[in-house]
Design an enzyme around this catalytic site. Structure first.
Site, mmCIF file in Angstrom:
data_model
loop_
_atom_site.group_PDB
_atom_site.id
_atom_site.type_symbol
_atom_site.label_atom_id
_atom_site.label_comp_id
_atom_site.label_asym_id
_atom_site.label_seq_id
_atom_site.Cartn_x
_atom_site.Cartn_y
_atom_site.Cartn_z
ATOM 1 C CG HIS A 112 -50.668 52.570 -0.049
ATOM 2 N ND1 HIS A 112 -50.319 52.121 -1.300
ATOM 3 C CD2 HIS A 112 -52.010 52.776 -0.101
ATOM 4 C CE1 HIS A 112 -51.382 52.076 -2.069
ATOM 5 N NE2 HIS A 112 -52.432 52.467 -1.366
ATOM 6 C CG ASP A 137 -47.240 50.903 -2.123
ATOM 7 O OD1 ASP A 137 -47.382 50.579 -0.921
ATOM 8 O OD2 ASP A 137 -48.104 51.540 -2.759
ATOM 9 C CB SER A 157 -54.679 50.572 -2.900
ATOM 10 O OG SER A 157 -54.596 51.858 -3.439
#
Length: 502
Positions: free
Chosen positions: A121, A151, A228
């Site tokens: 992402h 992911d 992230s």
């Protein structure tokens, strides 16, 4: 009102400051004559030697790991009208203009050849990707591959990677325990090379999208937007997870963050580097979680395991002899407690491998041998060959009321056309459900098809007509534990409930 109250206060403070500075009549002490602060440390190293050692743990972690954690800056180029004033008569003649939109995430250098591990992402939709190292160096990077199901994404520095790249050490996430000290390293809110510390709060967490492969590490080490793709490390500086998401109601950190275990991320990394896609095992069945009601109806003493709700024709599960109503307890010598366990275990098995499966069937444990195949788009397509139209709570047909609170009718031509039901589907269609149920019957919808019914300790009965279901309900006694096999839009699942005399 706020401004009126604020300024006088400000004036008083400033006036007091000016007065204090300008008042020079008070004698000043000689420089160095004032004792500031206590002379003795409250706690000495020799009093608690562990404190000095503990204080150095995260200092060493930061100095050794931060250089290998990079800022990932993806750039997306969007096309849109050039900005203009509202009401501008010439706005209709504006030309399309490209806008560069940048984001910020984190990544971990995992190879001296310049490979970088991050989240899917973080880089999704990016046309350009820049990598910023903590020492100030900047490189262009290209995506090697992405996997939305986990992911995970892999980048590589363009051209020849420099010889002195700092590379992270990858640990073993299978050896983790709740309570272990950890640190999260990344770039939250564009604050580069930030380290926060906490503990592992829990393991094997499943959150949000159930179609993803999930086995998250939960931590209270602060993770925020920009973290992230960064590293979750243990006290030895080993990367044991890739920071991925947080649980939050407003986007800010509240003590619940999640990281992908490094063992899972590493498998995806290796597959993407060497094969360009992720290889996962596949057995071809549908499952549902065990509940207390289902366990009791099946005569089980535990909710550990997963219930097989459908077995797809020609797939490995069918070939191995698995059946609807089986409860999978172990596969490949690993215990299966939840559906997430089964998905992750099967995905990790190399296609072509034959593995043992222990199931609970008819009050007994049975061992089967199953040959795992690869999860491919073709395999998925074979399991989705039939879907009727989506259902609503609105009843479109009348049916026979039964003592179970479920009204049913036969599958006639009109009903099949209305709900687009395939000719090979047989059963009694639900037309209405009595209101007020607090058990699983409340989840039934008009248009659901009852294809099988059973009572604890007895063999399931096939249901092909409304009359057959009516006859089955007529045999029920107060307190019977009932299981109904339901077909909804081509998918099958079980509905358990305890029958009580109306």
């Amino acid at each position: 009102m706020k401004k009126t109250a604020f300024y006088p206060a400000m004036i008083l403070i400033l006036t007091a400051g000016i007065y204090a500075i300008s008042s020079g009549n008070t004698p000043r002490p000689a420089p160095g004559s004032v004792t500031i602060g206590a002379k003795v440390r409250p706690v000495k190293d020799e009093d608690i030697p562990e404190i000095k050692n503990f204080n150095q743990i995260f200092v060493r972690v930061a100095s050794s790991v931060i250089p290998s954690v990079v800022a990932v800056i993806p750039t997306r180029v969007d096309s849109g009208p050039t900005p203009g004033n509202e009401g501008d008569l010439t706005s209709q003649d504006k030309k399309e203009k490209k806008h560069r939109v940048q984001a910020l995430g984190s990544g971990v250098i995992v190879s001296p050849e310049g490979y970088i591990l991050t989240n899917d992402h973080v880089i999704s939709g990016a046309q350009e990707i820049d990598i910023h190292l903590s020492d100030g160096r900047i490189f262009k990077a290209a995506p090697i591959g992405s996997d939305s199901l986990s992911d995970v994404a892999v980048l590589k520095i363009k051209g020849t990677a420099p010889k002195n790249l700092p590379v992270a050490y990858l640990g073993n996430s299978d050896s983790l325990h709740p309570g272990d000290w950890v640190a999260a390293i990344g770039n939250p809110f564009s604050l580069l090379s930030t380290i926060t510390q906490g503990i592992i709060s829990a393991l094997q967490r499943e959150v949000s999208d159930v179609t993803m492969y999930q086995n998250f590490i939960q931590t209270d080490a602060a993770i925020n937007p920009g973290n992230s793709g960064g590293a979750l490390v243990n006290v030895y500086g080993e990367v044991i997870g890739i920071n991925t998401l947080i649980y939050s109601q407003d986007g800010s950190f509240i003590g619940i963050g999640f990281a992908i275990p490094i063992n899972m991320a590493k498998k995806v990394l290796v597959d993407l580097i060497y094969k360009g896609r992720v290889i996962r095992g596949w057995i071809g069945l549908s499952i549902q979680e065990l509940t207390n009601e289902i366990s009791q109806a099946l005569g089980m003493q535990s909710v550990n395991g997963v219930l097989v709700s459908d077995v797809y024709s020609g797939q490995p599960a069918e070939k191995a002899g698995l059946k609807r109503g089986d409860v999978i307890l172990y596969i490949n010598n690993q215990q299966v407690k939840t559906g997430n366990d089964l998905r992750n275990i099967v995905a990790s098995i190399q296609p072509g491998t034959e593995v043992p499966v222990i199931v609970f069937r008819g009050g007994k444990k049975i061992k089967l041998m199953l040959k795992v195949t690869e999860r491919t788009p073709q395999a998925l397509e074979q399991t989705n060959s039939y879907h009727s139209e989506s259902l609503s709570k609105e009843s479109k047909f009348d049916g026979i009321d039964t003592r179970s609170g479920i009204s049913v009718t036969d599958l006639n031509v009109e009903i099949r056309q209305t709900y687009n039901i395939a000719p090979d589907i047989q059963g009694a269609m639900v037309t209405n459900i009595k209101s007020g149920f607090s058990d699983a019957r409340a989840t039934l919808l008009p248009g659901d098809i009852i294809i099988e019914a059973s009572v604890q300790g007895k063999k399931p009965r096939k249901i092909t007509t409304g009359a057959q279901f009516h006859q089955f309900v007529a045999t029920l006694k107060n307190g019977d534990l009932v299981m109904l096999l339901i077909n909804r839009t081509g998918n099958t699942f079980y509905i358990p409930f305890e029958f009580k005399n109306p």
